[in-house]
Design a protein around this motif. Structure first.
Motif, PDB file in Angstrom:
ATOM      1  N   GLU A   1       0.794  -1.116   0.013  1.00  0.00           N
ATOM      2  CA  GLU A   1       0.069   0.116  -0.121  1.00  0.00           C
ATOM      3  C   GLU A   1       0.898   1.257  -0.121  1.00  0.00           C
ATOM      4  OE1 GLU A   1      -2.891   0.160   3.203  1.00  0.00           O
ATOM      5  OE2 GLU A   1      -3.551  -2.060   2.459  1.00  0.00           O
ATOM      6  N   PRO A   2       0.319   2.577  -0.525  1.00  0.00           N
ATOM      7  CA  PRO A   2       1.166   3.625  -0.138  1.00  0.00           C
ATOM      8  C   PRO A   2       1.563   3.886   1.068  1.00  0.00           C
ATOM      9  CG  PRO A   2      -1.072   4.036  -1.257  1.00  0.00           C
ATOM     10  CD  PRO A   2      -1.187   2.679  -0.787  1.00  0.00           C
ATOM     11  N   LYS A   3       2.942   4.269   1.201  1.00  0.00           N
ATOM     12  CA  LYS A   3       3.512   4.515   2.181  1.00  0.00           C
ATOM     13  C   LYS A   3       3.373   5.976   2.917  1.00  0.00           C
ATOM     14  CE  LYS A   3       7.452   1.322   0.983  1.00  0.00           C
ATOM     15  NZ  LYS A   3       8.838   1.353   0.820  1.00  0.00           N
ATOM     16  N   PRO A   4       3.218   6.081   4.039  1.00  0.00           N
ATOM     17  CA  PRO A   4       3.022   7.194   4.646  1.00  0.00           C
ATOM     18  C   PRO A   4       4.388   8.369   4.664  1.00  0.00           C
ATOM     19  CG  PRO A   4       3.496   5.846   6.577  1.00  0.00           C
ATOM     20  CD  PRO A   4       3.360   5.216   5.231  1.00  0.00           C
ATOM     21  N   GLU A   5       4.031   9.622   4.579  1.00  0.00           N
ATOM     22  CA  GLU A   5       4.994  10.453   4.428  1.00  0.00           C
ATOM     23  C   GLU A   5       5.707  10.785   5.748  1.00  0.00           C
ATOM     24  OE1 GLU A   5       6.073  11.810   1.696  1.00  0.00           O
ATOM     25  OE2 GLU A   5       4.577  10.916   0.288  1.00  0.00           O
ATOM     26  N   PRO A   6       6.983  11.315   5.880  1.00  0.00           N
ATOM     27  CA  PRO A   6       7.513  11.593   7.300  1.00  0.00           C
ATOM     28  C   PRO A   6       7.042  12.562   7.742  1.00  0.00           C
ATOM     29  CG  PRO A   6       9.145  12.424   5.347  1.00  0.00           C
ATOM     30  CD  PRO A   6       7.748  11.577   4.677  1.00  0.00           C
ATOM     31  N   ILE A   7       7.089  12.536   9.123  1.00  0.00           N
ATOM     32  CA  ILE A   7       6.716  13.641  10.067  1.00  0.00           C
ATOM     33  C   ILE A   7       7.853  14.738  10.124  1.00  0.00           C
ATOM     34  CG2 ILE A   7       6.103  14.183  12.487  1.00  0.00           C
ATOM     35  CD1 ILE A   7       4.669  11.461  12.638  1.00  0.00           C
ATOM     36  N   PRO A   8       7.541  15.903  10.186  1.00  0.00           N
ATOM     37  CA  PRO A   8       8.734  16.837  10.365  1.00  0.00           C
ATOM     38  C   PRO A   8       9.445  16.722  11.616  1.00  0.00           C
ATOM     39  CG  PRO A   8       6.762  17.989   9.930  1.00  0.00           C
ATOM     40  CD  PRO A   8       6.395  16.627  10.199  1.00  0.00           C
ATOM     41  N   ALA A   9      10.864  16.887  11.650  1.00  0.00           N
ATOM     42  CA  ALA A   9      11.786  16.659  12.916  1.00  0.00           C
ATOM     43  C   ALA A   9      11.417  17.231  14.079  1.00  0.00           C
ATOM     44  CB  ALA A   9      13.134  16.999  12.323  1.00  0.00           C
TER      45      ALA A   9
ATOM     46  N   ARG B   1      -8.124  -1.084  -6.330  1.00  0.00           N
ATOM     47  CA  ARG B   1      -7.410  -2.666  -6.254  1.00  0.00           C
ATOM     48  C   ARG B   1      -8.649  -3.625  -6.486  1.00  0.00           C
ATOM     49  NH1 ARG B   1      -4.093  -5.899  -1.681  1.00  0.00           N
ATOM     50  NH2 ARG B   1      -4.167  -7.529  -2.846  1.00  0.00           N
ATOM     51  N   TYR B   2      -9.926  -3.296  -5.743  1.00  0.00           N
ATOM     52  CA  TYR B   2     -10.998  -4.144  -6.001  1.00  0.00           C
ATOM     53  C   TYR B   2     -12.029  -3.985  -6.682  1.00  0.00           C
ATOM     54  CZ  TYR B   2      -8.591  -6.418  -1.749  1.00  0.00           C
ATOM     55  OH  TYR B   2      -7.601  -7.122  -1.188  1.00  0.00           O
ATOM     56  N   ALA B   3     -12.027  -2.743  -7.093  1.00  0.00           N
ATOM     57  CA  ALA B   3     -13.437  -2.138  -8.116  1.00  0.00           C
ATOM     58  C   ALA B   3     -13.324  -3.269  -9.522  1.00  0.00           C
ATOM     59  CB  ALA B   3     -12.976  -0.687  -8.507  1.00  0.00           C
TER      60      ALA B   3
ATOM     61  N   GLU C   1      -5.816   7.274   6.264  1.00  0.00           N
ATOM     62  CA  GLU C   1      -7.282   6.348   5.841  1.00  0.00           C
ATOM     63  C   GLU C   1      -7.863   6.437   4.733  1.00  0.00           C
ATOM     64  OE1 GLU C   1      -9.220   6.964   9.743  1.00  0.00           O
ATOM     65  OE2 GLU C   1      -8.074   5.759  10.696  1.00  0.00           O
ATOM     66  N   ARG C   2      -8.051   7.763   4.360  1.00  0.00           N
ATOM     67  CA  ARG C   2      -8.496   8.170   2.956  1.00  0.00           C
ATOM     68  C   ARG C   2      -7.752   7.670   1.701  1.00  0.00           C
ATOM     69  NH1 ARG C   2      -9.397  13.329   5.513  1.00  0.00           N
ATOM     70  NH2 ARG C   2      -7.657  14.136   4.205  1.00  0.00           N
ATOM     71  N   ARG C   3      -6.410   7.661   2.035  1.00  0.00           N
ATOM     72  CA  ARG C   3      -5.410   7.304   0.806  1.00  0.00           C
ATOM     73  C   ARG C   3      -5.469   5.752   0.869  1.00  0.00           C
ATOM     74  NH1 ARG C   3       0.432   9.428   1.958  1.00  0.00           N
ATOM     75  NH2 ARG C   3       0.709   8.455  -0.196  1.00  0.00           N
ATOM     76  N   ARG C   4      -5.559   4.924   1.873  1.00  0.00           N
ATOM     77  CA  ARG C   4      -5.855   3.568   1.721  1.00  0.00           C
ATOM     78  C   ARG C   4      -7.102   3.128   1.505  1.00  0.00           C
ATOM     79  NH1 ARG C   4      -4.188   1.454   7.889  1.00  0.00           N
ATOM     80  NH2 ARG C   4      -4.487  -0.555   6.468  1.00  0.00           N
ATOM     81  N   ALA C   5      -8.017   3.957   1.691  1.00  0.00           N
ATOM     82  CA  ALA C   5      -9.389   3.196   1.258  1.00  0.00           C
ATOM     83  C   ALA C   5      -9.745   3.719  -0.274  1.00  0.00           C
ATOM     84  CB  ALA C   5     -10.431   4.432   1.883  1.00  0.00           C
ATOM     85  N   ARG C   6      -8.862   4.787  -0.861  1.00  0.00           N
ATOM     86  CA  ARG C   6      -8.811   4.898  -2.239  1.00  0.00           C
ATOM     87  C   ARG C   6      -8.002   3.778  -3.037  1.00  0.00           C
ATOM     88  NH1 ARG C   6      -8.461  10.464  -0.921  1.00  0.00           N
ATOM     89  NH2 ARG C   6      -6.001  10.416  -1.178  1.00  0.00           N
ATOM     90  N   TRP C   7      -7.053   3.490  -2.200  1.00  0.00           N
ATOM     91  CA  TRP C   7      -5.994   2.326  -2.890  1.00  0.00           C
ATOM     92  C   TRP C   7      -6.971   1.189  -2.971  1.00  0.00           C
ATOM     93  CZ3 TRP C   7      -4.366  -2.177  -0.742  1.00  0.00           C
ATOM     94  CH2 TRP C   7      -3.210  -2.770  -1.452  1.00  0.00           C
TER      95      TRP C   7
END
Length: 276
Positions: free
Chosen positions: A79-87, A116-118, A106-112
């Motif tokens: 699945e798409p990897k999360p972006e880094p949190i600022p230092a 995938r299953y559509a 969560e929104r990105r994972r739902a779209r992914w």
């Protein structure tokens, strides 16, 4: 879809002022059409500014970034990897940032998952729709065969190479003779095809049959009655009959329909409901 996700991932860096000039311009252009990022950026900027005036910043522990990412995606590798949190994040602002990022992830994972299953969903829906159409078509074919068997007069088993045309000898219109079935009516055709004579009838507005009873057709000549078969009606009070006359020259002047207790009578035993 992926291009928009990359731009959405700049939200935290943009609010924290850590974007490069190129990323800042690109994200501000992205805000023009992304309502979710525009709302989150507005809220985070307000909180960020207020906290920056009241609290000192402290360095986030080195392993905090790994813990946050692991809690969001424990086993997800494809699945798409999360972006880094600022230092650097204000100490008591961290939970708000995590919450905002969790909603976005969560929104990105739902779209992914939908992408995938559509295709499988649409494929299954298509199979079900085709199956329903085939069942409906089969039912229509069977109904057409049944109606054809009722409406068309029976024919000899052996048909000549050039069959004789069917001729209408006479048509009888039947009206209700029973007040409880005042809308009942019927039409009977006397047909001839060569030496064969048949009676075909269609009826409507009759009362539904009870257990075992039947409507019986009678051919009347000088007060004498001869049965021309029995029939039952459907839930809408409709019925039909096709009767091959063994004696083509049998005379009759009128036709009656009676409601009999069964279909085995040779003389009328019930009340007359239709007549000419």
């Amino acid at each position: 879809m992926d291009h928009r996700n990359d731009e959405c991932s700049l939200l935290i860096a943009y609010v924290a002022g850590e974007c490069g000039e190129e990323d800042r311009v690109r994200f501000e252009r992205h805000l023009l059409y992304c309502l979710a990022c525009r709302q989150e950026a507005r809220e985070l900027k307000q909180v960020w500014t207020a906290l920056a005036l009241q609290a000192e910043e402290e360095e986030v522990p080195a392993d905090l970034k790994t813990q946050v990412i692991s809690s969001l995606f424990p086993d997800e590798q494809t699945e798409p990897k999360p972006e880094p949190i600022p230092a650097l994040v204000p100490a008591f602002q961290l939970s708000r940032v995590e919450t905002a990022r969790r909603r976005k992830e969560e929104r990105r994972r739902a779209r992914w998952k939908w992408e995938r299953y559509a295709p499988r969903f649409y494929k299954s829906a298509s199979v079900l729709l085709i199956g329903a159409l085939l069942v409906s078509l089969s039912g229509n074919v069977k109904m057409h065969e049944q109606l054809t068997a009722v409406r068309e007069p029976s024919r000899p088993a052996v048909v000549a190479a050039h069959p004789v045309p069917t001729q209408v000898i006479k048509i009888y219109n039947l009206k209700s003779t029973d007040a409880s079935m005042d809308t009942a009516e019927g039409t009977v055709w006397l047909l001839r095809q060569g030496a064969e004579v048949e009676i075909v009838g269609s009826f409507a507005g009759l009362a539904a049959n009870q257990a075992g009873d039947a409507y019986q057709v009678w051919l009347i000549h000088e007060g004498e009655r001869q049965s021309a078969g029995t029939f039952q009606v459907d839930a809408l009070g409709r019925g039909a009959i096709a009767y091959h006359m063994d004696s083509p020259d049998l005379p009759f002047d009128s036709i009656d329909i009676t409601l009999e207790p069964d279909s085995h009578g040779s003389v009328p035993r019930g009340k007359t409901v239709l007549g000419t």
